[in-house]
Motif scaffolding. Structure first.
Motif, short mmCIF file in Angstrom:
data_model
loop_
_atom_site.label_atom_id
_atom_site.label_comp_id
_atom_site.label_asym_id
_atom_site.label_seq_id
_atom_site.Cartn_x
_atom_site.Cartn_y
_atom_site.Cartn_z
N GLU A 145 0.82 -1.21 0.00
CA GLU A 145 0.00 0.00 0.00
C GLU A 145 0.85 1.26 0.00
O GLU A 145 0.50 2.27 -0.63
CB GLU A 145 -0.91 0.02 1.23
CG GLU A 145 -2.26 -0.64 1.02
CD GLU A 145 -3.19 -0.38 2.19
OE1 GLU A 145 -3.46 0.80 2.49
OE2 GLU A 145 -3.63 -1.36 2.79
N ARG A 205 -4.56 3.48 1.33
CA ARG A 205 -5.95 3.69 1.70
C ARG A 205 -6.03 4.37 3.06
O ARG A 205 -5.07 4.39 3.81
CB ARG A 205 -6.71 2.35 1.75
CG ARG A 205 -6.81 1.66 0.41
CD ARG A 205 -7.65 0.40 0.48
NE ARG A 205 -6.98 -0.64 1.26
CZ ARG A 205 -7.38 -1.07 2.43
NH1 ARG A 205 -8.45 -0.51 3.03
NH2 ARG A 205 -6.73 -2.02 3.07
N ARG A 206 -7.20 4.89 3.37
CA ARG A 206 -7.40 5.53 4.67
C ARG A 206 -7.28 4.48 5.78
O ARG A 206 -7.64 3.33 5.61
CB ARG A 206 -8.77 6.20 4.73
CG ARG A 206 -8.94 7.37 3.79
CD ARG A 206 -10.27 8.04 3.99
NE ARG A 206 -10.41 8.54 5.36
CZ ARG A 206 -11.52 9.11 5.84
NH1 ARG A 206 -12.57 9.26 5.04
NH2 ARG A 206 -11.56 9.54 7.08
#
Length: 328
Positions: free
Chosen positions: A173, A181-182
């Motif tokens: 990620e 991503r959050r």
């Protein structure tokens, strides 16, 4: 509610009938091997069992005490150990732990093993199946202990593998083109918490296996199990080393994420600064013509063409200059 189960072997052959009330008679028979498993014991029942078997009172207290650490203690008549099995659970959110620990304490006697399990419950049948696969009825109580510890260590390996996979997914990620991503920080912090909890139960396993193995060697019982215990100890060392390496990896992920956030912020700031400089050129030039002052070419076509040309040229020069410096 206390749940008591047991298995019985006579001269290496499993017996269908087990009566807890006859435990003292079983232990008095040299041809019998017995395993008693007690789940969520009542303190009074456990005290009676300890008195009947002659167990150390301090060890009995440790078996039900809260927050007891992983350890092994050797007494004249028996060996006491406490270990933690580990299983995985699906988290409710990014901050919830994925690991669940199950505490198991054991009393190892010459011809018996008594296990004390506290909630949450774990499938203990896997230990019985591992013991049967080993053909442990012929190898005595040492095979019972090995079956239990082997299942526990396999669970540690599965947990370490799951954490390793989780850390690798975080690494992927970090360098994704679209960015992480959050919730990346929360997932990283959760993995760090899980890893700390796992280290607390994995690292002391070396002491437990080593103590039990030396007790067996000193007692000169079932030497055919020595290679199995050596292999078990090797697995414990590998799990410990793997856990230590994951601590460095998750720390690296955390620090790398902070560094990449700074790098992304710098890139955004450079782009904003570049476009602000480019936009400032037409703003400055047209701003002069918005004043109530007579300038050359004001209110003429030639003035409009010249000012527009200057704006286009300066904007193009700035754009090319910032592009070459990788600011845009």
């Amino acid at each position: 509610m206390t749940d008591i189960r047991g298995r019985l072997w006579r001269q290496g052959e499993p017996q269908d009938r087990f009566e807890f009330s006859a435990l003292s008679d079983y232990l008095a028979d040299e041809d019998i091997l017995v395993w008693v498993d007690v789940y969520a014991p009542d303190h009074d029942d456990l005290a009676k069992l300890a008195e009947e078997l002659g167990l150390n009172s301090w060890a009995v207290e440790d078996a039900v005490a809260e927050s007891e650490r992983t350890k092994a203690n050797v007494y004249p008549s028996h060996t006491f150990f406490t270990v933690y099995a580990v299983s995985r659970a699906e988290p409710d959110d990014d901050s919830a732990s994925t690991l669940q620990t199950h505490r198991i304490s054991g009393f190892v006697l010459p011809r018996a093993m008594v296990t004390i399990r506290l909630p949450p419950e774990i499938d203990i049948d896997a230990v019985s199946l591992r013991f049967d696969e080993l053909g442990g009825q012929q190898h005595g109580v040492g095979a019972l202990v090995h079956g239990l510890l082997d299942v526990v260590v396999d669970g540690h390996f599965a947990a370490v593998q799951a954490l390793d996979d989780g850390i690798e997914s975080l690494e992927d990620e970090l360098f994704d083109e679209e960015g992480p991503r959050r919730g990346l920080q929360q997932r990283t912090f959760r993995l760090r918490k899980d890893l700390v909890e796992l280290r607390r139960v994995v690292l002391p396993m070396r002491e437990v296996v080593n103590s039990i193995q030396h007790r067996r060697i000193d007692a000169k019982t079932s030497p055919e199990l020595d290679p199995l215990y050596a292999d078990l100890y090797d697995h414990v060392l590998r799990a410990s080393e793997w856990t230590e390496s994951l601590r460095d990896m998750v720390t690296t992920v955390f620090e790398t994420n902070l560094s990449l956030q700074d790098a992304r912020l710098n890139a955004v700031m450079k782009k904003l600064t570049s476009w602000a400089a480019i936009i400032a050129v037409p703003t400055a030039i047209t701003g002069f013509y918005g004043q109530n002052v007579q300038y050359p070419g004001i209110e003429t076509v030639q003035g409009f063409v010249v000012s527009s040309a200057i704006i286009v040229v300066l904007v193009c020069v700035l754009y090319v200059m910032f592009k070459r410096r990788d600011w845009l």
